[in-house]
Design an enzyme around this catalytic site. Structure first.
Site, PDB file in Angstrom:
ATOM      1  N   SER A 175       0.842  -1.182   0.000  1.00  0.00           N
ATOM      2  CA  SER A 175       0.000   0.000   0.000  1.00  0.00           C
ATOM      3  C   SER A 175       0.891   1.252   0.000  1.00  0.00           C
ATOM      4  CB  SER A 175      -0.919  -0.054   1.224  1.00  0.00           C
ATOM      5  OG  SER A 175      -1.991   0.821   1.093  1.00  0.00           O
ATOM      6  N   ASP A 429      -8.280  -5.591  -5.939  1.00  0.00           N
ATOM      7  CA  ASP A 429      -7.916  -4.466  -5.080  1.00  0.00           C
ATOM      8  C   ASP A 429      -8.248  -3.138  -5.752  1.00  0.00           C
ATOM      9  OD1 ASP A 429      -6.771  -2.744  -3.271  1.00  0.00           O
ATOM     10  OD2 ASP A 429      -4.700  -3.195  -3.852  1.00  0.00           O
ATOM     11  N   HIS A 454      -6.109  -6.414  -1.477  1.00  0.00           N
ATOM     12  CA  HIS A 454      -5.018  -5.480  -1.163  1.00  0.00           C
ATOM     13  C   HIS A 454      -3.801  -6.219  -0.595  1.00  0.00           C
ATOM     14  CE1 HIS A 454      -3.779  -1.373  -0.919  1.00  0.00           C
ATOM     15  NE2 HIS A 454      -3.804  -1.259   0.384  1.00  0.00           N
TER      16      HIS A 454
END
Lengths: 485, 485
Positions: A175, A429, A454
């Site tokens: 991320s 995601d 994710h």
């Protein structure tokens, strides 16, 4: 003193929430920091600290702070690699707990495992509880300062641990941490030999604003087109109920909210965040984040929404009750919660404050929806409103162009001179909308994780993992072998 | 207001000079900024300005300033390259005048030629005449901020000039500008495809302190060992004369100084700078810098020093008179100067102030001498004294480790991941002591200019150029062809 700070922090938090329009509210990038009852790894709590300069890019401010990190040498052999996690917007122990891949493969490489906490998060607060109290203290919260922290920390590790001087270092991150991993290799190739950048939306700042909403919608669509229709129609249903006499009270009761709604927007923002979060954590096995979640939560959500049948007074209430039933999957899967707080989908934390600041400065990630190609209300992206909110909250205004000036990506082919970065993105995601999904150079492979939400690939191996993520992990292992050789 | 500023600037300048021990005085990197009567190129005076943020690395200070640059499209064709000079510590027109190589080869590549002035120098002053008046204003003088300026400027040029969007950019620079050229390619490979880093002492901060003195000595040694013996013995001669009654007055008269000497150190510092400068500009043809200079000034200096015979009252005065005769080569070749100012070898300028600040923060370049392997007095490097001087002058202290943390070079092999940088160094140039003189990767060629002084290769072609520099320039042209293809 501390009370004043807490007041200021709370004031800022409230200000951000009050003044933020639906899509101008900064989205959190990483759900992990809200984890509550996942597996805790003792190795992730053996903290060390390192003295860092608060301002690496100037010489006037000579303040220092203590950066927190973990360092594990259980598998490490002299001269062998260092696996370094570029901490993102939260407590480092939570990222450490949720990045099992590094622990899984450390024995293969006899690797040292280091997790570094990002400044202004967790306990790595340059000005302690005052860190968010005024612009003069907050100004050192930038990705560039964080990367310089990591370079200093690694220099210290290499020079203070016998046998580590020549250890090649591989950086990992998911991320925003994935963005940092990529940026770290881009800007400091003399420090790290390669990067595994998982679900790193390095292009989100220049990606069309509707992209995120569309992927969220696709995730639900592939589970049930009928589910998407119900969600899409729910916004008007909520609006109509809210507009009727006693409507907000009625909605508050239906959704079992702890505090009565002040507006329909409050409810809709809460639901918007939930849909994004479900898409992000749409993992193939049960996980425990905000609350316990089943495997494939979008599927379970949609099963609830579409299967239920209610004895309602009208169609709008039927729709809303279906959504309520779905929400229980996310907020109350175990049935132990009495009421819900729309103010946050986790505990308010400094992490939220920090990401609010970062998305108000370097990392503006425009979000919008059209209600046609996605399941949300039509909502334009309003940069000016966002910028005004930022200025009111933080006394700063975003610089849209900075990420591509500093890190590139205005034209993705311009990134071709960087090397040894694996960009992984899961097709489930929503943040993959801002991921680098084309291979612009042989040493910058863009790798798709089919069936991946994710940064699934960073998580520990699980018997429910789809074949794709197993292949991707093998590919990463092979890449690391070439990077360190 | 302006008077106050000038006072402060002068105060700082005096403070730096008074409090600096011999080798703790920051050496200027580039003699060019002191040029006075060299050839002026009108193309170098067609100035433009671009609005830059004063602080690229934070969001609190929203001030802007006007950066000066020149842009020439005489040879440019749409889509063809941009040749970009990374301005260093002085007025940009002087670098433009003295970097004939870029102008010489621009027609070969149909290239646009851009020279960007470095912030805090020339007329690119973030806070105008106040820029050096207090730490809050001076704090934005860093190489990192300058590189970000260049990235913004190039983004603006590319997006505002039709046909330039896809123009590959090659960066050039000499001396500190060469360091910036290398750093620009290292940190911004998405902006520039390659760099010609001429006489860039990127390793000077970690090079043994005696290296510079030894190369200066070698330059004189190869002209005349006897000359070096006389210079080496001159320091004690000066000390003995100075120690005698009326000695400083006598020395002031012998050297034709405008103001009586306050100490022997004042004279010796002035001579030290001169020897370094002669070595730097030891070009094979006459140039006009501080004053008109003959070809091979070290040779002419030594011829004067060794050939003269004086009717002196003792050996010490004979030695000093020989040195005086030599100094005339550097300071009074045309015989038009009545007296000399030991305070500076050029006019005091903001350029000197800026480099003082930069060498007190990022770029500490340790200097020392042992009097055995070099022709100078024994002088240790005293970092603490240097740091204290910096703090007194600028309220900052140097960070010795920062250049290698940020740009690498602690182990030169760690630089291998960078690419497309040609590092050229002349064997006569004392700054080559800090140059990258080993090829650590195929795309990072370290190229020696035999017979070359300080970035001779960047100068316009001259019929007296040694064969080596012609070959080097051809090599650079071939490299540029590969970089832009």
């Amino acid at each position: 003193m501390i009370n004043t700070t807490i007041f200021k922090i709370c004031f800022l938090l409230v200000l951000i929430q009050i003044s933020s329009a639906k899509w101008t509210k900064p989205r959190r990038l990483n759900i992990l920091k809200h984890s509550s009852n996942h597996i805790r790894d003792d190795r992730c709590r053996q903290f060390k600290t390192f003295t860092q300069k608060v301002d690496h890019f100037g010489y006037v401010n000579m303040d220092t702070y203590q950066q927190r990190y973990t360092l594990n040498t259980d598998y490490w052999q002299s001269g062998k690699p260092i696996f370094f996690y570029a901490g993102n917007e939260g407590d480092i122990d939570l990222f450490c707990d949720n990045t099992g891949f590094m622990w899984d493969i450390a024995p293969l490489f006899d690797a040292m495992v280091v997790f570094a906490e990002h400044r202004y998060y967790g306990q790595s607060l340059p000005y302690g509880n005052q860190s968010y109290s005024k612009p003069e203290y907050t100004r050192y919260l930038t990705s560039g300062q964080a990367l310089a922290d990591y370079a200093y920390l690694l220099d210290n590790i290499r020079s203070s641990i016998k046998g580590a001087e020549q250890s090649p270092t591989v950086v990992f991150g998911g991320s925003y941490g994935g963005m940092l991993a990529a940026y770290f290799r881009m800007k400091y190739p003399h420090v790290v030999v390669g990067a595994h950048a998982a679900s790193a939306p390095i292009l989100q700042m220049t990606t069309p604003c509707e992209s995120f909403s569309r992927i969220v919608t696709q995730d639900f669509q592939q589970e049930s087109p009928q589910c998407v229709d119900i969600i899409r129609s729910s916004w008007d249903a909520i609006n109509r109920i809210a507009a009727a006499a006693g409507g907000l009270r009625r909605l508050s009761a239906l959704f079992k909210l702890c505090r009565p709604l002040q507006s329909a927007d409050e409810l809709k923002n809460w639901l918007l965040d939930m849909y994004g979060n479900i898409a992000m954590v749409d993992y193939p096995y049960a996980t425990s984040f905000l609350a316990d979640l089943p495997a494939f939560p979008a599927r379970v959500f949609c099963a609830n929404v579409t299967a239920s049948s209610f004895d309602t007074i009208n169609d709008d209430e039927d729709i809303v009750r279906r959504i309520v039933k779905g929400t229980n999957v996310f907020f109350n899967y175990t049935g132990q919660t009495d009421c819900f707080d729309t103010g946050s989908q986790g505990s308010p934390s400094l992490g939220d404050l920090g990401w609010s600041y970062q998305s108000c400065s370097e990392f503006v990630m425009p979000m919008c929806s059209d209600g046609v190609n996605d399941m949300f209300e039509k909502q334009d992206w309003d940069f000016q409103a966002f910028s005004d909110m930022c200025f009111a909250a933080w006394s700063v205004r975003p610089r849209l162009e900075w990420p591509y000036i500093e890190y590139g990506g205005k034209n993705v082919t311009d990134l071709r001179y960087y090397s040894n970065i694996a960009f992984t993105n899961g097709n489930l995601d929503p943040w993959s909308s801002g991921g680098l999904r084309v291979t612009v150079a042989p040493t910058l492979p863009a790798i798709l994780v089919t069936g991946g939400a994710h940064h699934l690939d960073l998580r520990a191996a699980n018997k429910a993992d789809p074949p794709s993520v197993l292949q991707v992990r093998q590919q990463i292992v092979a890449l690391i072998e070439t990077w360190i050789s």
